[in-house]
Motif scaffolding. Structure first.
Motif, PDB file in Angstrom:
ATOM      1  N   SER A 156       0.835  -1.192   0.000  1.00  0.00           N
ATOM      2  CA  SER A 156       0.000   0.000   0.000  1.00  0.00           C
ATOM      3  C   SER A 156       0.873   1.245   0.000  1.00  0.00           C
ATOM      4  O   SER A 156       2.073   1.195   0.319  1.00  0.00           O
ATOM      5  N   ARG A 157       0.262   2.383  -0.334  1.00  0.00           N
ATOM      6  CA  ARG A 157       1.009   3.643  -0.295  1.00  0.00           C
ATOM      7  C   ARG A 157       1.547   3.908   1.104  1.00  0.00           C
ATOM      8  O   ARG A 157       2.679   4.375   1.280  1.00  0.00           O
ATOM      9  N   GLU A 158       0.731   3.600   2.114  1.00  0.00           N
ATOM     10  CA  GLU A 158       1.152   3.849   3.495  1.00  0.00           C
ATOM     11  C   GLU A 158       2.345   2.978   3.875  1.00  0.00           C
ATOM     12  O   GLU A 158       3.278   3.446   4.544  1.00  0.00           O
ATOM     13  N   GLN A 159       2.342   1.721   3.458  1.00  0.00           N
ATOM     14  CA  GLN A 159       3.475   0.829   3.763  1.00  0.00           C
ATOM     15  C   GLN A 159       4.756   1.334   3.103  1.00  0.00           C
ATOM     16  O   GLN A 159       5.827   1.334   3.720  1.00  0.00           O
ATOM     17  N   LEU A 160       4.646   1.758   1.858  1.00  0.00           N
ATOM     18  CA  LEU A 160       5.822   2.252   1.148  1.00  0.00           C
ATOM     19  C   LEU A 160       6.315   3.569   1.743  1.00  0.00           C
ATOM     20  O   LEU A 160       7.523   3.796   1.865  1.00  0.00           O
ATOM     21  N   PHE A 161       5.386   4.420   2.134  1.00  0.00           N
ATOM     22  CA  PHE A 161       5.766   5.695   2.739  1.00  0.00           C
ATOM     23  C   PHE A 161       6.543   5.468   4.033  1.00  0.00           C
ATOM     24  O   PHE A 161       7.599   6.069   4.261  1.00  0.00           O
ATOM     25  N   GLU A 162       6.039   4.572   4.887  1.00  0.00           N
ATOM     26  CA  GLU A 162       6.717   4.292   6.152  1.00  0.00           C
ATOM     27  C   GLU A 162       8.080   3.646   5.927  1.00  0.00           C
ATOM     28  O   GLU A 162       9.050   3.936   6.633  1.00  0.00           O
ATOM     29  N   ILE A 207      10.140   3.890   3.172  1.00  0.00           N
ATOM     30  CA  ILE A 207      11.136   4.721   2.482  1.00  0.00           C
ATOM     31  C   ILE A 207      11.325   6.076   3.161  1.00  0.00           C
ATOM     32  O   ILE A 207      12.449   6.554   3.312  1.00  0.00           O
ATOM     33  N   TRP A 208      10.246   6.691   3.594  1.00  0.00           N
ATOM     34  CA  TRP A 208      10.355   8.030   4.181  1.00  0.00           C
ATOM     35  C   TRP A 208      10.494   7.995   5.706  1.00  0.00           C
ATOM     36  O   TRP A 208      11.085   8.889   6.281  1.00  0.00           O
ATOM     37  N   GLY A 209       9.914   7.005   6.348  1.00  0.00           N
ATOM     38  CA  GLY A 209      10.052   6.876   7.798  1.00  0.00           C
ATOM     39  C   GLY A 209       8.888   7.470   8.554  1.00  0.00           C
ATOM     40  O   GLY A 209       8.145   8.319   8.059  1.00  0.00           O
ATOM     41  N   TYR A 210       8.735   7.034   9.790  1.00  0.00           N
ATOM     42  CA  TYR A 210       7.601   7.438  10.606  1.00  0.00           C
ATOM     43  C   TYR A 210       7.632   8.917  10.981  1.00  0.00           C
ATOM     44  O   TYR A 210       6.594   9.533  11.178  1.00  0.00           O
ATOM     45  N   ASP A 211       8.827   9.499  11.121  1.00  0.00           N
ATOM     46  CA  ASP A 211       8.909  10.879  11.602  1.00  0.00           C
ATOM     47  C   ASP A 211       8.862  11.903  10.482  1.00  0.00           C
ATOM     48  O   ASP A 211       8.965  13.095  10.715  1.00  0.00           O
ATOM     49  N   TYR A 212       8.703  11.434   9.237  1.00  0.00           N
ATOM     50  CA  TYR A 212       8.633  12.366   8.119  1.00  0.00           C
ATOM     51  C   TYR A 212       7.273  13.047   8.112  1.00  0.00           C
ATOM     52  O   TYR A 212       6.247  12.425   8.378  1.00  0.00           O
ATOM     53  N   MET A 213       7.237  14.347   7.800  1.00  0.00           N
ATOM     54  CA  MET A 213       6.024  15.136   7.970  1.00  0.00           C
ATOM     55  C   MET A 213       5.166  15.208   6.719  1.00  0.00           C
ATOM     56  O   MET A 213       4.174  15.911   6.691  1.00  0.00           O
ATOM     57  N   GLY A 214       5.546  14.531   5.685  1.00  0.00           N
ATOM     58  CA  GLY A 214       4.794  14.604   4.445  1.00  0.00           C
ATOM     59  C   GLY A 214       3.574  13.705   4.449  1.00  0.00           C
ATOM     60  O   GLY A 214       3.089  13.264   5.482  1.00  0.00           O
ATOM     61  N   SER A 215       3.100  13.396   3.252  1.00  0.00           N
ATOM     62  CA  SER A 215       1.896  12.597   3.076  1.00  0.00           C
ATOM     63  C   SER A 215       2.212  11.391   2.207  1.00  0.00           C
ATOM     64  O   SER A 215       3.118  11.415   1.373  1.00  0.00           O
ATOM     65  N   SER A 216       1.416  10.323   2.394  1.00  0.00           N
ATOM     66  CA  SER A 216       1.630   9.128   1.576  1.00  0.00           C
ATOM     67  C   SER A 216       1.333   9.387   0.101  1.00  0.00           C
ATOM     68  O   SER A 216       1.694   8.583  -0.755  1.00  0.00           O
ATOM     69  N   ALA A 217       0.667  10.515  -0.211  1.00  0.00           N
ATOM     70  CA  ALA A 217       0.467  10.879  -1.622  1.00  0.00           C
ATOM     71  C   ALA A 217       1.805  11.079  -2.325  1.00  0.00           C
ATOM     72  O   ALA A 217       1.907  10.962  -3.545  1.00  0.00           O
ATOM     73  N   THR A 218       2.844  11.364  -1.549  1.00  0.00           N
ATOM     74  CA  THR A 218       4.189  11.486  -2.100  1.00  0.00           C
ATOM     75  C   THR A 218       4.601  10.219  -2.835  1.00  0.00           C
ATOM     76  O   THR A 218       5.313  10.268  -3.838  1.00  0.00           O
ATOM     77  N   VAL A 219       4.163   9.064  -2.341  1.00  0.00           N
ATOM     78  CA  VAL A 219       4.511   7.786  -2.962  1.00  0.00           C
ATOM     79  C   VAL A 219       3.997   7.747  -4.393  1.00  0.00           C
ATOM     80  O   VAL A 219       4.714   7.350  -5.319  1.00  0.00           O
ATOM     81  N   MET A 220       2.754   8.156  -4.596  1.00  0.00           N
ATOM     82  CA  MET A 220       2.161   8.151  -5.931  1.00  0.00           C
ATOM     83  C   MET A 220       2.986   8.994  -6.897  1.00  0.00           C
ATOM     84  O   MET A 220       3.246   8.577  -8.033  1.00  0.00           O
TER      85      MET A 220
END
Length: 235
Positions: free
Chosen positions: A182-188, A190-203
């Protein structure tokens, strides 16, 4: 003693630029300011920086143009500062290679926190890339070769330039072929839990990768969208 991180502030509003400068320097950074977007590319050829704080609306050349011009030449965080808060504007900036954005008017403390978060993420990715690898040197996916240890990617005989987050995302999916994430799994991941962005970044990053590795980015065969679930790399 560690050197101070250097931030390039690209901002034509003198008051905003000075606020950014004062808060960043009080947080331990060195800063330089440019007010004219047309000067950025030439300035970056002479000086190196750890992060670029880039206003979207600039004289002579917009932040969009600057980001597109320098993204594939420089692998450093680009944080867009913008008065535009519409999702389409944010996604457009991310699609051109910006790593994050902050909307005007902003809390200076939040700006410093965003800068620190982006720098930490880039440093984590760089450390992973510099560690001795036990995994295979090369991963092949159709006509794409990922040289894991040397951080290079080829499509056929042509080398493809990818900033580190695109590389990390593609490498992770290639190491886990035929699995839907999922986008959320990939976001966590690659970007990490403390990153302030959004999982839309993955798309946005998936779309940039497709433009580089697919024969037809509109009909991807390597990096597939599984509607309602996420993304899968077909190994």
């Amino acid at each position: 003693m560690d050197r101070k991180k250097k931030i390039l502030i690209v901002e034509d509003d003198e008051d905003i630029a000075m606020v950014e400068k004062v808060y960043l320097e009080s947080a331990g950074f060195e800063t330089s300011i440019l007010a004219d977007g047309s000067q950025v590319a030439g300035f970056l050829e002479k000086e190196s920086f750890d992060l670029i704080l880039l206003d979207l609306m600039l004289p002579q050349k917009s932040g969009y143009e600057i980001c597109s011009e320098i993204r594939d030449r420089l692998d450093i965080p680009i944080l867009m500062v913008t008065a535009r808060t519409e999702a389409v504007d944010r996604i457009h900036g991310l699609g051109l290679g910006a790593d994050d954005y902050i909307a005007k008017p902003f809390d200076p403390a939040e700006l410093v926190a965003r800068v620190n978060a982006n720098l930490r993420q880039y440093e984590r990715v760089a450390r992973r890339g510099n560690r001795p690898e036990t995994e295979p040197e090369e991963i092949r996916v159709q006509d794409v070769r990922i040289l894991v240890n040397s951080w290079k990617i080829y499509k056929g005989d042509r080398e493809i330039r990818m900033p580190n987050r695109e590389f990390e995302l593609l490498k992770f999916l290639a190491q886990n072929p035929n699995i839907v994430f999922s986008r959320e799994q990939l976001f966590e991941k690659i970007w990490g839990y403390d990153y302030m962005g959004s999982s839309a970044t993955v798309m946005v990053h998936i779309n940039r990768i497709r433009e580089k590795i697919e024969d037809d980015a509109r009909n991807p065969e390597i990096l597939e969208t599984v509607w309602g679930a996420g993304y899968r790399l077909n190994g």
